[in-house]
Design a protein around this motif. Structure first.
Motif, short mmCIF file in Angstrom:
data_model
loop_
_atom_site.label_atom_id
_atom_site.label_comp_id
_atom_site.label_asym_id
_atom_site.label_seq_id
_atom_site.Cartn_x
_atom_site.Cartn_y
_atom_site.Cartn_z
N MET A 262 -3.42 13.29 -2.96
CA MET A 262 -2.11 12.25 -2.55
C MET A 262 -2.43 11.11 -2.22
SD MET A 262 -1.69 11.93 -5.95
CE MET A 262 -0.86 10.16 -6.01
N HIS A 263 -2.26 11.36 -0.37
CA HIS A 263 -2.65 10.71 0.85
C HIS A 263 -3.55 9.59 0.53
CE1 HIS A 263 -2.08 9.40 5.00
NE2 HIS A 263 -2.96 9.96 4.75
N LEU A 264 -4.86 9.95 0.14
CA LEU A 264 -5.92 9.29 0.07
C LEU A 264 -5.94 8.75 -0.94
CD1 LEU A 264 -8.83 9.19 0.67
CD2 LEU A 264 -9.50 10.49 -1.35
N TYR A 265 -4.79 8.89 -1.92
CA TYR A 265 -5.29 7.58 -3.08
C TYR A 265 -4.05 6.75 -3.41
CZ TYR A 265 -4.45 6.50 -8.00
OH TYR A 265 -4.78 5.96 -9.81
N GLU A 266 -2.73 7.30 -2.45
CA GLU A 266 -1.95 5.81 -2.44
C GLU A 266 -1.50 5.38 -0.89
OE1 GLU A 266 1.45 7.71 -5.39
OE2 GLU A 266 1.66 8.08 -3.34
N ALA A 267 -1.64 5.62 0.48
CA ALA A 267 -1.51 5.61 1.07
C ALA A 267 -2.97 5.00 1.97
CB ALA A 267 -1.00 6.55 2.63
N VAL A 268 -3.01 6.02 1.95
CA VAL A 268 -5.45 5.34 2.63
C VAL A 268 -6.00 3.76 2.08
CG1 VAL A 268 -7.52 6.23 3.49
CG2 VAL A 268 -5.48 7.31 3.57
N LEU A 269 -5.98 4.71 0.48
CA LEU A 269 -7.10 3.46 -0.61
C LEU A 269 -5.89 2.65 -1.33
CD1 LEU A 269 -9.76 6.34 -1.76
CD2 LEU A 269 -9.53 4.66 0.09
N GLY A 270 -4.91 2.57 -1.42
CA GLY A 270 -3.49 2.03 -1.88
C GLY A 270 -4.01 0.56 -2.49
N PRO A 271 -4.78 -0.51 -1.04
CA PRO A 271 -4.97 -1.48 -0.63
C PRO A 271 -6.27 -2.23 -1.83
CG PRO A 271 -4.36 -0.78 1.49
CD PRO A 271 -4.40 -0.12 0.57
N TRP A 272 -7.07 -0.94 -1.81
CA TRP A 272 -8.71 -1.32 -2.62
C TRP A 272 -8.68 -0.64 -3.89
CZ3 TRP A 272 -8.13 -0.22 2.36
CH2 TRP A 272 -8.85 -1.13 3.42
N TRP A 273 -7.24 -0.28 -4.51
CA TRP A 273 -7.34 -0.10 -6.20
C TRP A 273 -7.25 -1.16 -6.57
CZ3 TRP A 273 -8.80 3.73 -7.89
CH2 TRP A 273 -9.13 5.00 -7.71
N PRO A 274 -7.98 -1.55 -7.92
CA PRO A 274 -7.98 -2.92 -8.70
C PRO A 274 -7.23 -2.99 -9.48
CG PRO A 274 -9.91 -1.23 -9.54
CD PRO A 274 -9.26 -0.92 -8.36
N PRO A 275 -6.01 -3.85 -9.76
CA PRO A 275 -4.67 -3.91 -11.15
C PRO A 275 -5.21 -3.39 -12.12
CG PRO A 275 -5.65 -5.82 -10.67
CD PRO A 275 -6.59 -5.57 -9.52
N GLU A 276 -6.50 -3.39 -12.68
CA GLU A 276 -6.10 -2.43 -13.31
C GLU A 276 -6.34 -0.67 -13.48
OE1 GLU A 276 -9.18 -6.28 -13.77
OE2 GLU A 276 -8.82 -4.55 -12.41
N ARG A 277 -5.92 -0.43 -12.70
CA ARG A 277 -6.14 1.40 -12.82
C ARG A 277 -4.41 1.38 -13.14
NH1 ARG A 277 -9.01 5.71 -12.16
NH2 ARG A 277 -7.06 7.23 -11.33
N ARG A 278 -3.61 0.57 -13.33
CA ARG A 278 -2.56 1.30 -13.81
C ARG A 278 -2.23 1.45 -14.96
NH1 ARG A 278 -2.50 -4.30 -14.10
NH2 ARG A 278 -1.83 -5.50 -15.88
N HIS A 279 -3.71 0.67 -16.08
CA HIS A 279 -3.74 1.36 -17.88
C HIS A 279 -3.97 2.80 -16.84
CE1 HIS A 279 -2.65 -3.07 -18.71
NE2 HIS A 279 -3.35 -3.51 -17.84
N VAL A 280 -5.22 3.08 -16.54
CA VAL A 280 -5.39 4.90 -16.22
C VAL A 280 -4.20 5.57 -16.01
CG1 VAL A 280 -7.34 6.59 -15.43
CG2 VAL A 280 -8.23 3.62 -15.70
N GLU A 281 -3.69 5.19 -15.42
CA GLU A 281 -2.51 5.93 -14.83
C GLU A 281 -1.33 6.38 -15.84
OE1 GLU A 281 -0.76 3.34 -11.35
OE2 GLU A 281 -2.40 4.80 -9.84
N ASN A 282 -1.55 4.85 -16.76
CA ASN A 282 -0.77 5.12 -17.98
C ASN A 282 -1.06 5.19 -19.59
OD1 ASN A 282 -1.33 2.68 -19.12
ND2 ASN A 282 0.71 1.49 -18.03
N GLY A 283 -1.78 5.95 -19.24
CA GLY A 283 -2.54 6.47 -19.52
C GLY A 283 -3.08 4.71 -21.18
N TYR A 284 -3.77 3.76 -20.95
CA TYR A 284 -4.04 3.15 -21.51
C TYR A 284 -2.28 2.35 -22.51
CZ TYR A 284 -9.19 3.05 -20.43
OH TYR A 284 -9.70 3.35 -19.98
N ARG A 285 -1.52 3.13 -22.24
CA ARG A 285 0.02 2.49 -23.44
C ARG A 285 0.40 1.26 -23.44
NH1 ARG A 285 2.17 7.16 -20.35
NH2 ARG A 285 3.23 5.86 -19.70
N ASP A 286 -0.18 0.63 -22.01
CA ASP A 286 0.58 -1.45 -22.01
C ASP A 286 -0.63 -2.07 -22.67
OD1 ASP A 286 2.67 0.00 -21.35
OD2 ASP A 286 2.33 -0.40 -18.74
N LEU A 287 -1.73 -1.74 -23.29
CA LEU A 287 -3.34 -1.37 -23.38
C LEU A 287 -2.94 -2.22 -25.18
CD1 LEU A 287 -5.87 -1.13 -21.87
CD2 LEU A 287 -4.79 -3.04 -20.72
#
Length: 250
Positions: free
Chosen positions: A147-172
């Protein structure tokens, strides 16, 4: 040429080698709910992981991806025809497919163009299934470094589309009659090297490397090793699978 938002072509071989495998029970279930088993379309097939699973249940699989590099890294199968083309402009015939499967790719599509193609390509009563896997879990010690890698270190490099994976495509947008699906888990048995290779296959890891020259996974390798224990020991790595399934009326 790759997708306009193509974060994977440059490391297609790594992606193919290190990504988790989908459970066979998923493909059994998809084949069971499809109205027939003549043709499945794997849209945004990447390196063909889902294509191979579908190929043992359907007579034919057409697997499409805009990235020639990803398809070049895919495993050949006599039942799979790979085509380099976008999901928004497939060359499949009208009313030809029993199932459209999208594995870890729906968030990259132009949905206003993709969904009309699904309605065109699926036969009446055909099924569409969009699956995505979220953040993996090993144990609390490994997961803290993860989680340190995912959020703190790589946070700025995740594309905005990643949020749809995190919520299981519920908002698409998903304009189909909803079908309930059972829960599935992607359960893997990996040694430390394979686990770290998976983390390196992330788009954010590769973008960070490209932009800064820093291998974020290598920077945390010692912490991962301390949490993992014997690097040759196989650990259980679990990915929750989100699955949205629909039916085309007609």
């Amino acid at each position: 040429m790759g997708h306009p938002k193509d974060y994977f072509s440059a490391h297609a071989a790594l992606y193919a080698a290190r990504r988790p495998r989908y459970p066979q029970a998923l493909f059994d279930w998809l084949a069971g709910v499809a109205p027939g088993r003549e043709l499945a379309w794997d849209a945004g097939c990447g390196n063909g992981q889902a294509s191979l699973g579908l190929a043992t249940r359907f007579a034919r699989v057409i697997a499409t991806d805009p990235s020639a590099e990803q398809i070049a890294a895919a495993l050949a199968h006599p039942g799979v025809e790979y085509r380099v083309e976008p999901a928004e402009a497939p060359s499949l015939a009208p009313a030809s497919a029993d199932l459209v499967c999208i594995a870890q790719a729906l968030h990259w599509f132009d949905l206003d163009r993709f969904h009309p193609e699904v309605h065109r390509v699926l036969r009446p009563g055909g099924r569409i299934a969009a699956c995505s896997y979220g953040l993996c879990r090993v144990d609390p010690a490994v997961d803290r470094v993860f989680m340190h890698l995912y959020e703190a270190v790589l946070g700025p490099w995740w594309p905005p589309e990643r949020r749809h994976v995190e919520n299981g495509y519920r908002d698409l947008a998903f304009p189909y009659r909803h079908l309930d699906a059972p829960p599935f888990i992607l359960g893997q048995r990996w040694q430390l090297d394979h686990y770290l290779g998976y983390l390196r296959s992330w788009s954010a890891t590769q973008r960070c490397l490209r932009d800064t020259g820093c291998d974020a996974v290598a920077e945390l390798a010692a912490e991962f090793a301390a949490a993992w224990g014997d690097p040759q020991s196989e650990r259980d790595v679990s990915f929750p699978l989100a699955l949205r399934v629909g039916r085309v009326e007609g």
